[in-house]
Design a protein around this motif. Structure first.
Motif, short mmCIF file in Angstrom:
data_model
loop_
_atom_site.label_atom_id
_atom_site.label_comp_id
_atom_site.label_asym_id
_atom_site.label_seq_id
_atom_site.Cartn_x
_atom_site.Cartn_y
_atom_site.Cartn_z
N VAL A 75 60.16 128.14 60.66
CA VAL A 75 58.70 128.20 60.64
C VAL A 75 58.14 127.42 61.84
O VAL A 75 57.20 127.86 62.50
CB VAL A 75 58.14 127.65 59.30
CG1 VAL A 75 56.62 127.55 59.35
CG2 VAL A 75 58.57 128.54 58.15
N MET A 78 58.19 129.53 64.84
CA MET A 78 57.12 130.52 64.84
C MET A 78 55.78 129.88 65.21
O MET A 78 54.96 130.48 65.89
CB MET A 78 57.01 131.19 63.48
CG MET A 78 58.23 132.00 63.13
SD MET A 78 58.13 132.65 61.46
CE MET A 78 56.87 133.88 61.68
N MET A 79 55.59 128.65 64.75
CA MET A 79 54.34 127.97 65.08
C MET A 79 54.23 127.75 66.58
O MET A 79 53.15 127.86 67.16
CB MET A 79 54.26 126.63 64.34
CG MET A 79 54.09 126.80 62.84
SD MET A 79 54.26 125.26 61.92
CE MET A 79 52.61 124.62 62.10
N ASP A 129 53.42 119.22 60.35
CA ASP A 129 54.23 120.22 61.06
C ASP A 129 53.73 120.42 62.48
O ASP A 129 54.50 120.47 63.43
CB ASP A 129 54.19 121.57 60.33
CG ASP A 129 55.00 121.57 59.05
OD1 ASP A 129 55.90 120.73 58.93
OD2 ASP A 129 54.72 122.41 58.17
N VAL A 130 52.41 120.58 62.63
CA VAL A 130 51.85 120.81 63.97
C VAL A 130 52.10 119.59 64.86
O VAL A 130 52.46 119.72 66.02
CB VAL A 130 50.33 121.08 63.89
CG1 VAL A 130 49.80 121.39 65.28
CG2 VAL A 130 50.03 122.24 62.97
N ILE A 133 55.84 119.61 66.00
CA ILE A 133 56.22 120.54 67.08
C ILE A 133 55.58 120.11 68.40
O ILE A 133 56.18 120.21 69.46
CB ILE A 133 55.87 122.02 66.76
CG1 ILE A 133 54.39 122.24 66.52
CG2 ILE A 133 56.70 122.53 65.61
CD1 ILE A 133 53.96 123.69 66.60
#
Lengths: 540, 85
Positions: A75, A78-79, A129-130, A133
């Motif tokens: 995931v 994908m982000m 999550d953001v 990454i």
């Protein structure tokens, strides 16, 4: 020398240098760039590198923590490719002539804020999550080495706490032990330490000036020695050597058969309480799962788990075990395991109360949901079922009637299922005394020694005042086990032990002599028991 | 243009993993695909947008497909939603 007390989450001794793992927020400076195209290319390249790293993380995590947990890294990939995110970064570089680091950090913060502002836990996790990454891309742009490269010699990792992405990143060959200030016995770090077979401590209040100092991690007593005295160091070096010899020996036993010197065979299985435990079962080379506690599906949820949720869990375990036996124990709620939505009410004597199969037979709808899920999953592997807290033949017959209903329903719906061996737990003296009758009804018995001891000796397991007389080696308990084996075998019903007594190496020879067919123990005990089995001669 | 409306039954809603799977599925389709929840519409091929809907159990979403292969796309997406969400 300083000795810090904490809590051990995995045993063992480690001696080495301390490496304090400092996540340190990286400082991103804003600079003006002239060659915008080159800057965008820098960003694109860093993004690709980040995706490659995440791909490698995914592969590693897949082996270490399983597919469900590993998917988060997919995931993340994908982000990184999300057009909203990528375009915002490009626009910022182009529109404001800023360096890629600054653009990534700023856009990352903006997206994280957007998620965080939505004010629920789910969205907060997305914000993390953001950030995760974006930090990765910034680190690559800044030319920082991956934290995978910590040191050129193996070290003791000391940190505040470790996130899954961090533990997965760390080059395992360079880690002697984990020591954290926070974290829990079930945290990701703890699971990893167990999988890696290295000591880990939590709750250690270290200080930053310890970086680079020599230390000893005592994973047995939960003590962290910094700058140890020579005598202490010597003591632990010897202990460590003993440990290593043992570990090597155990490693040699992987893949070996569970057979005694005089050629008696026994099935050595493992007990698990969740899907994730399968990794430890396989790592320790158990030849099956002798007790899959299904309670985890019911505990910690707000409502009854659906048939599909249960089916997915059982199917995953059956498939991951690749055709090896998986014995699922049906719902064993009640007594010390309480679940709010069952509304069981308070009982004066819960150990002898409304629990386990008694609930299931009284509320067949709950029971049938679980049975349907198990039968559906049986198509994907080698599944058996066992029922807890049996006291009568009548109960077994009631269960069998419900099982038949479930099978008929599945047949009518053309849903496939496999052959499912039927067994019962023997954990009440009543079941022992009528084991000759019960053996005619089922394929196998699995003796739950914890409850059997409690009921036989009339000692409440939860009462600490009675610990001194709670004797699981009591002759009465051993005679009960012998009786169950004899009665089972007369009717071609195989007999195993899945309670704690099964892992008691002082009794392994006794059990082999009694003729038990199976022992199911916690995954970490499997190889120890195998060693004892292979060194036992039951004729002597 | 084709569309369908779906009410999420999964206890955890469109959390990270199913969002990833959904975007992956949508990204492989030739037509434009959008998801709307409470009047807010996002591109189903962009994961941040899909996650930002915060769609949870009991929420109703409308999925629209527009362009070549829209019928097949809607069918595949509907199956996906029913099986996973």
């Amino acid at each position: 020398m300083e000795a810090l007390n904490g809590k051990s989450v995995f045993g063992g001794i480690a001696i080495g240098k301390i490496k304090i793992f400092d996540k340190g927020e990286s400082v991103v400076k804003r600079t003006r760039v002239e060659d915008i195209q080159a800057e965008i290319t820098r960003f694109e390249d860093a993004k690709e590198t980040a995706k490659e790293q995440l791909g490698a993380l995914y592969d590693k995590a897949l082996i270490e923590v399983g597919e469900v947990n590993a998917m988060i890294f997919e995931v993340h990939q994908m982000m990184l490719d999300d057009l909203d995110y990528v375009e915002a970064i490009r626009h910022m570089i182009e529109g404001q002539n800023v360096n890629a680091e600054f653009a990534v950090a700023t856009v990352g913060d903006n997206f994280a804020e957007m998620f965080a502002a939505m004010d629920d836990d789910y969205m907060k996790a997305r914000a993390a999550d953001v950030k995760d990454i974006s930090d990765r891309v910034v680190a690559i742009l800044q030319g920082k080495q991956d934290i995978g490269v910590l040191s050129d010699e193996p070290v003791i990792i000391v940190a505040d706490d470790l996130a899954p992405s961090e533990t997965v990143l760390i080059d395992k060959s360079m880690v002697l032990a984990f020591v954290t200030r926070h974290g829990s016995t079930n945290s990701h770090t703890a699971i990893l330490a167990r999988t890696m077979n290295i000591p880990a401590l939590i709750g250690i209040d270290y200080s930053d000036d310890m970086d680079g100092k020599q230390a000893i991690v005592n994973g047995y007593d939960g003590i962290f020695y910094v700058d140890p005295e020579a005598s202490v160091l010597k003591e632990f070096q010897e202990k460590q050597k003993d440990d290593l010899d043992k570990k090597r020996l155990l490693l040699e036993l992987k893949g070996k058969e569970d057979v005694t010197i005089d050629d008696k065979r026994i099935h050595l299985y493992a007990n698990i309480g969740s899907v994730a435990d399968v990794a430890a079962v396989l790592a320790n080379d158990a030849t099956g799962i002798g007790l899959f506690r299904s309670e985890f599906l019911y505990l910690g949820t707000k409502n009854y788990p659906t048939e599909d949720e249960q089916f997915a869990a059982y199917k995953t375990v059956a498939e991951n075990m690749g055709g090896k036996k998986v014995i699922i124990r049906t719902l064993d709620i009640g007594a010390d395991k309480q679940v709010d939505y069952f509304q069981l009410g308070k009982e004066d004597n819960p150990a002898m109360g409304y629990r386990a199969i008694r609930i299931c037979l009284n509320e067949p709808a709950i029971f049938k949901t679980q049975l349907r899920a198990i039968y559906r999953a049986s198509y994907y592997g080698n599944i058996s079922i066992m029922y807890p807290m049996i006291i009568s033949v009548n109960e077994v017959r009631q269960i069998k009637a419900i099982v038949e209903e479930v099978k008929d329903e599945l047949d009518a719906q053309k849903i496939p299922y496999g052959e499912v061996e039927q067994g019962i737990m023997i954990e009440t003296p009543a079941a022992v005394m009528i084991s000759d009758l019960l053996a005619k009804e089922v394929d196998f018995f699995s003796i739950g020694t914890n409850d059997l001891t409690q009921y036989t000796l009339a000692i409440d397991r939860q009462n600490p005042k009675l610990d001194s007389i709670y004797d699981s080696h009591h002759e009465a308990v051993l005679r009960m086990i012998r009786m169950v084996v004899e009665n089972g075998h007369k009717e071609n019903c195989w007999v195993g032990i899945c309670g704690e007594l099964g892992a008691d190496i002082s009794l392994t020879k006794t059990f082999l002599k009694m003729g038990l067919d199976e022992l199911s123990v916690s995954p970490s005990m499997v190889l120890k028991i195998r060693e004892v089995i292979r060194n036992t001669d039951t004729t002597k | 243009m084709k569309e369908f409306t779906y009410t999420i039954t999964d206890a955890q809603g469109i959390h990270a993993r199913p969002a990833g799977q959904l975007v992956k599925l949508a990204a492989g389709m030739g037509c434009n695909i959008t998801i709307t929840k409470d009047g807010r519409t996002v591109d189903a091929k962009r994961i941040m947008g899909v996650m930002s809907l915060g769609a949870k159990q009991g929420h109703t979403v409308t999925i629209q497909a527009d362009g070549e292969g829209e019928a097949e796309a809607i069918e595949a997406l509907e199956t996906f939603m029913k099986e996973n969400l």
